[in-house]
Structures are given as C-alpha cells and as structure tokens.
Design an enzyme around this catalytic site. Sequence first.
Site, mmCIF file in Angstrom:
data_model
loop_
_atom_site.group_PDB
_atom_site.id
_atom_site.type_symbol
_atom_site.label_atom_id
_atom_site.label_comp_id
_atom_site.label_asym_id
_atom_site.label_seq_id
_atom_site.Cartn_x
_atom_site.Cartn_y
_atom_site.Cartn_z
ATOM 1 N N LYS A 13 1.149 -1.184 0.032
ATOM 2 C CA LYS A 13 -0.122 0.361 0.176
ATOM 3 C C LYS A 13 0.621 1.295 0.007
ATOM 4 C CE LYS A 13 -1.970 -0.761 3.423
ATOM 5 N NZ LYS A 13 -1.607 -2.143 4.510
ATOM 6 N N ARG A 160 12.022 -1.843 11.098
ATOM 7 C CA ARG A 160 10.091 -1.777 12.127
ATOM 8 C C ARG A 160 10.402 -2.228 12.679
ATOM 9 N NH1 ARG A 160 5.458 0.740 8.416
ATOM 10 N NH2 ARG A 160 4.430 -1.297 10.014
ATOM 11 N N ARG A 171 0.190 -9.232 13.512
ATOM 12 C CA ARG A 171 -0.727 -8.065 12.279
ATOM 13 C C ARG A 171 -1.619 -9.105 11.427
ATOM 14 N NH1 ARG A 171 4.561 -5.520 10.434
ATOM 15 N NH2 ARG A 171 3.073 -4.199 9.675
HETATM 16 P P1 AP5 Z 1 5.210 -1.830 1.352
HETATM 17 O O1 AP5 Z 1 5.022 -1.031 0.522
HETATM 18 O O2 AP5 Z 1 5.609 -1.132 2.959
HETATM 19 O O3 AP5 Z 1 3.609 -2.567 2.569
HETATM 20 P P2 AP5 Z 1 2.270 -1.353 2.791
HETATM 21 O O4 AP5 Z 1 1.474 -2.248 2.950
HETATM 22 O O5 AP5 Z 1 2.331 0.256 3.209
HETATM 23 O O6 AP5 Z 1 2.348 -2.576 4.259
HETATM 24 P P3 AP5 Z 1 2.893 -2.065 6.229
HETATM 25 O O7 AP5 Z 1 3.399 -2.889 6.933
HETATM 26 O O8 AP5 Z 1 3.516 -0.560 6.006
HETATM 27 O O9 AP5 Z 1 1.618 -1.437 6.232
HETATM 28 P P4 AP5 Z 1 0.984 -1.377 7.844
HETATM 29 O O10 AP5 Z 1 -0.823 -1.978 7.484
HETATM 30 O O11 AP5 Z 1 0.962 -3.447 8.693
HETATM 31 O O12 AP5 Z 1 1.385 -0.772 8.708
HETATM 32 P P5 AP5 Z 1 0.981 0.788 9.167
HETATM 33 O O13 AP5 Z 1 2.455 1.265 8.838
HETATM 34 O O14 AP5 Z 1 -0.296 0.991 8.043
HETATM 35 O O15 AP5 Z 1 5.668 -2.992 1.109
HETATM 36 C C1 AP5 Z 1 6.082 -4.316 1.911
HETATM 37 C C2 AP5 Z 1 7.885 -4.236 1.372
HETATM 38 O O16 AP5 Z 1 7.519 -5.468 1.199
HETATM 39 C C3 AP5 Z 1 8.897 -3.590 1.099
HETATM 40 O O17 AP5 Z 1 9.416 -3.343 1.517
HETATM 41 C C4 AP5 Z 1 8.418 -3.639 0.036
HETATM 42 O O18 AP5 Z 1 10.058 -2.932 -0.114
HETATM 43 C C5 AP5 Z 1 7.914 -4.541 -0.409
HETATM 44 N N1 AP5 Z 1 7.262 -4.422 -1.897
HETATM 45 C C6 AP5 Z 1 6.474 -4.024 -2.088
HETATM 46 N N2 AP5 Z 1 5.238 -4.436 -3.263
HETATM 47 C C7 AP5 Z 1 6.327 -5.469 -3.910
HETATM 48 C C8 AP5 Z 1 5.833 -5.862 -4.990
HETATM 49 N N3 AP5 Z 1 5.487 -5.601 -5.802
HETATM 50 N N4 AP5 Z 1 7.019 -6.991 -4.936
HETATM 51 C C9 AP5 Z 1 7.791 -7.425 -3.892
HETATM 52 N N5 AP5 Z 1 7.875 -6.702 -2.609
HETATM 53 C C10 AP5 Z 1 7.247 -5.320 -2.598
HETATM 54 O O19 AP5 Z 1 0.598 -0.028 10.903
HETATM 55 C C11 AP5 Z 1 1.555 -0.023 11.556
HETATM 56 C C12 AP5 Z 1 0.696 0.224 12.701
HETATM 57 O O20 AP5 Z 1 0.063 1.226 13.168
HETATM 58 C C13 AP5 Z 1 -0.490 -1.065 12.551
HETATM 59 O O21 AP5 Z 1 0.418 -2.092 13.548
HETATM 60 C C14 AP5 Z 1 -1.408 -0.394 14.005
HETATM 61 O O22 AP5 Z 1 -0.561 -0.291 14.861
HETATM 62 C C15 AP5 Z 1 -0.933 0.625 13.463
HETATM 63 N N6 AP5 Z 1 -2.066 1.677 12.971
HETATM 64 C C16 AP5 Z 1 -2.520 2.199 11.911
HETATM 65 N N7 AP5 Z 1 -2.938 2.915 10.718
HETATM 66 C C17 AP5 Z 1 -4.339 1.909 12.173
HETATM 67 C C18 AP5 Z 1 -5.993 2.425 11.751
HETATM 68 N N8 AP5 Z 1 -6.523 2.973 10.851
HETATM 69 N N9 AP5 Z 1 -5.542 1.996 13.317
HETATM 70 C C19 AP5 Z 1 -5.425 1.774 13.786
HETATM 71 N N10 AP5 Z 1 -4.087 1.493 14.545
HETATM 72 C C20 AP5 Z 1 -3.780 2.394 13.097
#
Ligand code: AP5
Length: 218
Positions: A13, A160, A171
């Site tokens: 994402k 992270r 998660r």
């Molecule tokens: P990346 O693009 O970083 O993936 P992502 O979907 O953004 O993953 P996140 O782990 O950041 O999402 P998340 O939803 O768990 O975390 P968030 O920060 O929102 O890609 C991942 C990896 O794959 C990278 O190394 C990239 O290079 C690689 N990659 C990407 N595309 C690829 C492809 N096509 N092929 C191969 N490799 C690829 O949330 C973190 C924490 O914050 C949560 O756990 C929670 O505690 C809190 N939080 C955040 N938002 C909320 C909310 N709305 N409500 C409550 N708590 C929240």
Amino acid sequence: MRLILLGAPGVGKGTQAKKLQDQFGIPQISTGDILRAAVRDKTELGMAAKAYMDRGALVPDDVIIGIIRERISQPDCEKGFILDGFPRTIPQAEALDAMLAEMKLNLDVVLEIYVDPEKIVQRLTNRRVCSECGAVFNLLTNPPPADGKCPNCGGVIIQRDDDKEETVRNRLAVYNKQTAPLKEFYSKKGILKTIDGDDTVEEVYRKILDTLGLEKEK
Ligand code: AP5
C-alpha cells in the site's frame, strides 16, 4: 481522486501510494507514518500509540479518527487524497463516511491489494526503512545501500520494530479479524475493486492505473 488503499500489512500500500502521490500530486495519508513520526518525536500521541504498535495491535479508533479528521481538512486535500492504512475497522469506516458527508464529498474507489500471507511474511521480515524520511527498501527485491544510509536524505536505514516475524503474524491475524470485514462494507456500496499484488512494483502500479482508468506518466 479520493481513494482508499485497502489490504493486509505488506501488500504494498505504501509503495503504491507514494507512486500515485508522485505522479498525480495528491497526498498520501498514511496513519502508520503519522503514528511512527509521533513515536519518534515522543509526543503524547506517540507515547500512547507505541505499545499498541509494538505488539501489532490497532491503536484505539477515537485516536485515529481524530488524526484523520484533522488531516483531511488541510488545504492540500482539496484535490483529493490517498488513504493508506485507514480505515481499519468498521467504526473507522463509519466515522469517515460521516466526515465526508459533512464535507459534501464522496469516496471514488476502495482498492484492495491482495497478496498471499506467506509472501507477505517474507516481504515484511525483509523490509528496511529510512528512520528519517520513511523511504522503503527490501533486502530481496530493492536492497538499501551497503553503507546503511538512505540515498534520499542520508538517514539511518533500520528494521521497523513491528517487522519481526512474530509481530508480522499477529498483524496479519488482526487484519483478518478487524479489517477484512471492510471488504463487505465497501462492496455493498459498490466501490470495492480488488487487484492481485503479487507482481513487480511497476506491474502492480500498471494494474492500479488500469483499474482507476488513469494513464502512466510517459
Ligand atoms: P509496503 O509498501 O511498505 O507495504 P504496506 O502495505 O504499506 O505495509 P505496512 O506494513 O506499512 O502496512 P501496515 O498496514 O501493517 O502498517 P502501517 O504502517 O499502516 O511494502 C512492504 C515491503 O514489500 C517493502 O519492503 C517493499 O519494498 C516490498 N514490496 C512492495 N511492493 C512489492 C512488490 N510488488 N513486489 C515485491 N516486494 C514489494 O501500521 C503500523 C501500525 O500502526 C499498525 O499495526 C497499528 O498499530 C497502527 N495503525 C496504523 N493505522 C491504524 C489505524 N487506522 N487504526 C489503528 N491502528 C493503526
């Protein structure tokens, strides 16, 4: 364009939201990035959120809803926004509906990116990020420079805290229980579209543009 990117942790994402932001000049709003900046700056919000984030749990809805309410009323969101990591629960989605109704705005599309969970574990345990600007790398597919410094800003590249395997698996379980029901919520509104995210970054981006009826920058 007002778009939600929906999908489990690690489906890409953030990677895809940044590409859309760069091409179309519409802000990516990542609740994860906002929370991590607050943790880094040791603000009241950061102190409250850290324990939830470290164990892979969700931060309480009222905290997150307040952040989004404030953020989407900023002037740079007038042309639209890309929500990355929000909403993540039905109460968050209902709160977003209420906010948009108050502002007389609609959501255009909710785009779900799907990747097999075991591939997600591999992606996330190999993810590395810049501690300053948040640039994302991957040891397998997009390795960071050998000196461990970010090529964009010189910041230190780190893993992270929530990208350890046990936390990643938690998660994913939290996603299945609390966030996956949003698919039905948006499907009933007729605005959910799903794409397969198990492809190269460029190919996934092409699929997103096709789905949105947009063209890639020449
Ligand atoms: P990346 O693009 O970083 O993936 P992502 O979907 O953004 O993953 P996140 O782990 O950041 O999402 P998340 O939803 O768990 O975390 P968030 O920060 O929102 O890609 C991942 C990896 O794959 C990278 O190394 C990239 O290079 C690689 N990659 C990407 N595309 C690829 C492809 N096509 N092929 C191969 N490799 C690829 O949330 C973190 C924490 O914050 C949560 O756990 C929670 O505690 C809190 N939080 C955040 N938002 C909320 C909310 N709305 N409500 C409550 N708590 C929240």
